[in-house]
Scaffold this motif. Sequence first.
Motif: not given
Length: 246
Positions: A151-155, A158-167, A171-174
Amino acid sequence: MKTTADGLVIWETKTGEADRVVTLLTPNGVITAYAKNSLRPKNRLTSTTAMLSYSNFELYSGKNMYTIDDAQSIKRFVRLASDVEAYALAVYFCELLKLLAPVEEDARDFLTLALNSLYLLNERKKSLPLIKAVFELRSMAYAGYLPDLSGCARCGAPEPQSLRFDLAGGAYLCAECAKALSLQPNCSRAVLHAMRYLLGGELNRAFSFELGADGLKLLGELSEQYVLAHIERGLSTLDFYNALKL
Ligand SMILES: [Zn+2]
């Protein structure tokens, strides 16, 4: 002391007049072994100690490395030799294995991943970018860098349409949380699902997912950057593979 081990040759260096020093990935970790006369054309070790050969080795342990006394071929990925791109990718896998697989410790997951990937490259059953992405992400996970894709590391979304994968963070952010931090999305939901799938289940199913051309390209960029973000150095074998596609 004499011992036997199944091993995949993941590196070879010429030494002396016609000898090789080889790096072997065995179920019990990476070892270095000396193969005397193995560069002579008719020597019994010539093919069994060549790059990418999977063989059963009879070894003597020495002060600094093992010496190969004899070897029986288990599997050779012979078709790779006639496909420059697939061969270059296989050699990149080997350089990663040399960096990531443990020395003289349990390395069965790395070995199984390597043999499965080489089999698929050799049989040309899957596209090279797909095999590469699975190999990169699973080998990083085995090395202790399993990204948190739950899931998003901040909120927690679990299923965001698009996201920021933090290499670097694994982890990722929605998209909304990324925006709040002035970051642009760099990954789609389809690619997130592919990552979860190829990392989450049994290895023998990890290669069987479908992703459109754009998604596969994005997955490939992220998985490669994920490797480079964590090993913190360039890889000449990867540069060579990528140069072939230009
Ligand atoms: Zn969020």
